[in-house]
Design an enzyme around this catalytic site. Structure first.
Site, PDB file in Angstrom:
ATOM      1  N   ARG A  35       0.826  -1.225   0.000  1.00 33.31           N
ATOM      2  CA  ARG A  35       0.000   0.000   0.000  1.00 33.31           C
ATOM      3  C   ARG A  35       0.852   1.264   0.000  1.00 33.31           C
ATOM      4  NH1 ARG A  35      -4.812  -1.839   4.116  1.00 33.31           N
ATOM      5  NH2 ARG A  35      -6.150  -2.654   2.477  1.00 33.31           N
ATOM      6  N   LYS A 221     -18.414 -18.012   0.915  1.00 32.68           N
ATOM      7  CA  LYS A 221     -19.863 -17.944   1.128  1.00 32.68           C
ATOM      8  C   LYS A 221     -20.614 -17.148   0.069  1.00 32.68           C
ATOM      9  CE  LYS A 221     -19.742 -18.318   6.108  1.00 32.68           C
ATOM     10  NZ  LYS A 221     -19.866 -17.591   7.348  1.00 32.68           N
ATOM     11  N   GLY A 377      -9.250  -9.142  -1.750  1.00 31.50           N
ATOM     12  CA  GLY A 377      -8.704 -10.059  -0.740  1.00 31.50           C
ATOM     13  C   GLY A 377      -7.977 -11.259  -1.272  1.00 31.50           C
ATOM     14  N   GLY A 400     -12.778  -4.117   0.571  1.00 33.06           N
ATOM     15  CA  GLY A 400     -14.190  -3.712   0.667  1.00 33.06           C
ATOM     16  C   GLY A 400     -14.562  -2.649  -0.350  1.00 33.06           C
TER      17      GLY A 400
HETATM   18  P1  AMP Z   1     -13.787 -15.001   0.682  1.00 32.66           P
HETATM   19  O1  AMP Z   1     -13.167 -14.186   1.784  1.00 32.66           O
HETATM   20  O2  AMP Z   1     -15.273 -15.120   0.749  1.00 32.66           O
HETATM   21  O3  AMP Z   1     -13.259 -14.601  -0.669  1.00 32.66           O
HETATM   22  O4  AMP Z   1     -13.307 -16.496   0.949  1.00 32.66           O
HETATM   23  C1  AMP Z   1     -11.960 -16.890   0.892  1.00 32.66           C
HETATM   24  C2  AMP Z   1     -11.865 -18.156   1.657  1.00 32.66           C
HETATM   25  O5  AMP Z   1     -12.685 -19.131   1.080  1.00 32.66           O
HETATM   26  C3  AMP Z   1     -10.464 -18.731   1.694  1.00 32.66           C
HETATM   27  O6  AMP Z   1      -9.979 -18.656   3.008  1.00 32.66           O
HETATM   28  C4  AMP Z   1     -10.668 -20.174   1.262  1.00 32.66           C
HETATM   29  O7  AMP Z   1      -9.966 -21.098   2.067  1.00 32.66           O
HETATM   30  C5  AMP Z   1     -12.160 -20.375   1.435  1.00 32.66           C
HETATM   31  N1  AMP Z   1     -12.654 -21.453   0.582  1.00 32.66           N
HETATM   32  C6  AMP Z   1     -12.585 -21.550  -0.751  1.00 32.66           C
HETATM   33  N2  AMP Z   1     -13.095 -22.719  -1.175  1.00 32.66           N
HETATM   34  C7  AMP Z   1     -13.499 -23.396  -0.081  1.00 32.66           C
HETATM   35  C8  AMP Z   1     -14.095 -24.682   0.122  1.00 32.66           C
HETATM   36  N3  AMP Z   1     -14.357 -25.480  -0.893  1.00 32.66           N
HETATM   37  N4  AMP Z   1     -14.360 -25.042   1.391  1.00 32.66           N
HETATM   38  C9  AMP Z   1     -14.077 -24.219   2.425  1.00 32.66           C
HETATM   39  N5  AMP Z   1     -13.530 -22.994   2.288  1.00 32.66           N
HETATM   40  C10 AMP Z   1     -13.233 -22.582   1.054  1.00 32.66           C
END
Ligand code: AMP
Length: 419
Positions: A35, A221, A377, A400
């Site tokens: 950054r 999620k 991220g 964000g």
């Molecule tokens: P996000 O912050 O929503 O972009 O999520 C990133 C996180 O999703 C990372 O820490 C990954 O380990 C997790 N992730 C990706 N695929 C899977 C999966 N199949 N099962 C559990 N966690 C996952």
């Protein structure tokens, strides 16, 4: 609107809001200075024009004045990168800040102490008890909003021109990121290079789109990505769903997902997104196979299985080889690509394969002339880990802020300058 490359800072004092919210270890060493480096072109341009610099930033989430979050810990590193000694004001609003900014000469630079030492920066009261009376809460809110205006006005009084180069906080209507702009006329407020590059990259993807446009949405999620997915469904040609959210879709479609991560309260939502994709003639690309593990561990036993037939006791931790091929074909035929979120648990070495394959497909498409934007991220962590960041057209510094921008929201830091 003024632009940084056309503005001559000679004789000006510039208040530059940067995002130097960098990670520090327990000895206050910077563990990632991306950054700080990202703001250097703006800071250097102002000095080389013969202007002087007043640098403002936040660091961490202090609840008040707190040495742990002092910007003095990063002063020497900023000076080193800038190639110039930077003075420090141990407060952003007190006497020292006023005097030191008033005394600045052409070519000199001053770093102000953490702007978030004051609640007024965020304009939200701190330390209000949950059970405080509504009236007390309302008064506290009003007071802090008034304080925020005062703070913005004072920061503005140090300078003759305002430059916002803090894309990482552009989604916040804070004193130094948005309100301060009210105290400068249109000819004396502008975006820094970083901010301009971020805006240009997102607008190239969302407005000035070369087709086909493919978005790859991974991560854990669906619930955290609903607004983005909904907005993208009005813009993309292909939407690839990857990562943990795959299994919410698979289960909604009647598949067997074993112990895979799933949001059971979002099954209807997944179905409605599938319908919306059909209505909008968007090609929704779902996984066909998974790399399943017998536990959530890098050392787990693994097997490749159909995504809708994951055995009991097993969980999908990455996409399988058939899906890698399917995704790669779509990606390699795209002219605009947006990547947010890994295809699997990329923190475990044995489950990085899918994310690597997606990364490589994006590299190929980019080499053929596609515009690729990576952001938000963990996908940035992926491209850095795989050593392919410099092969993407643009890697965003915003978490964000980028996500809200892609959701189609108006970011206060942007609106404050271009109206
Ligand atoms: P996000 O912050 O929503 O972009 O999520 C990133 C996180 O999703 C990372 O820490 C990954 O380990 C997790 N992730 C990706 N695929 C899977 C999966 N199949 N099962 C559990 N966690 C996952």
């Amino acid at each position: 609107m003024q632009t940084i490359d056309k503005f001559n800072f000679s004789g000006h004092k510039a208040f530059v809001r940067v995002d130097f919210n960098v990670p520090l270890d327990e000895n206050f060493n910077i563990t990632d200075d991306t950054r700080i480096r990202a703001a250097m072109p703006t800071l250097k341009k102002i000095l080389s024009d013969g202007g002087s610099l007043i640098i403002g930033s936040h660091l961490g989430r202090p609840k008040g004045i707190d040495d742990k979050y002092s910007l003095k810990h990063i002063l020497s590193h900023i000076s080193e990168l800038l190639g110039k000694n930077i003075a420090f004001a141990n407060d952003c609003l007190g006497k020292e800040a006023v005097e030191k900014s008033a005394a600045l000469k052409a070519g000199e630079a001053l770093l102000l102490e953490n702007l978030r030492f004051y609640a007024a920066e965020e304009g939200k009261p701190r330390g209000l008890k949950e059970d405080a009376a509504d009236e007390e809460k309302a008064i506290a809110k009003k007071t802090e909003k008034a304080n925020q205006k005062e703070m913005a006005k004072q920061l503005a009084s140090y300078a003759t021109v305002y430059v916002n180069d803090a894309f990482g906080t552009a989604h916040r209507a804070h004193a130094s990121t948005a309100i301060i702009a009210d105290y400068f006329d249109n000819d004396h407020k502008l975006f820094g290079y970083l901010m301009q590059n971020e805006i240009d990259a997102v607008e190239k993807v969302l407005k000035d789109t070369a087709r086909p446009f493919t978005a790859i949405m991974g991560g854990s999620k669906v619930s955290s990505k609903i607004d983005i997915i909904e907005n993208l469904l009005t813009k993309v040609d292909n939407l690839i769903i990857a990562g943990g959210m795959t299994y919410t879709f698979t289960k909604a479609l009647g598949g067997k997902i074993g112990n895979s991560i799933c949001e059971n309260d979002k099954l209807d939502l997944a179905l409605s997104l599938i319908q919306k994709a059909k209505d909008n003639k968007v090609n929704l690309v779902l996984a066909i196979d998974a790399k399943a593990a017998d536990r959530f561990s890098n050392d787990a036993k693994t097997q490749f299985v159909s995504v809708d037939a994951i055995p009991d006791g097993w969980e999908g931790l990455d996409i399988g080889p058939e899906t890698e091929k399917k995704f790669a074909t779509v990606i390699e035929n795209s002219k605009t690509i947006l990547w947010n979120g890994p295809t699997g648990v990329f923190e475990f070495e044995n489950f990085t394969g899918g994310s690597k394959a997606v990364g490589q497909a994006i590299v190929k498409a980019t080499e053929k002339g596609a515009f690729s934007l990576v952001g938000g991220g963990d996908s940035v962590a992926c491209v850095n880990k795989f050593g392919i960041a410099n092969k993407m057209s643009y890697v965003s510094t915003g978490g964000g802020a980028l996500l809200e921008f892609i959701e189609g929201k108006e970011l206060p830091g942007i609106k404050a300058i271009r109206g």
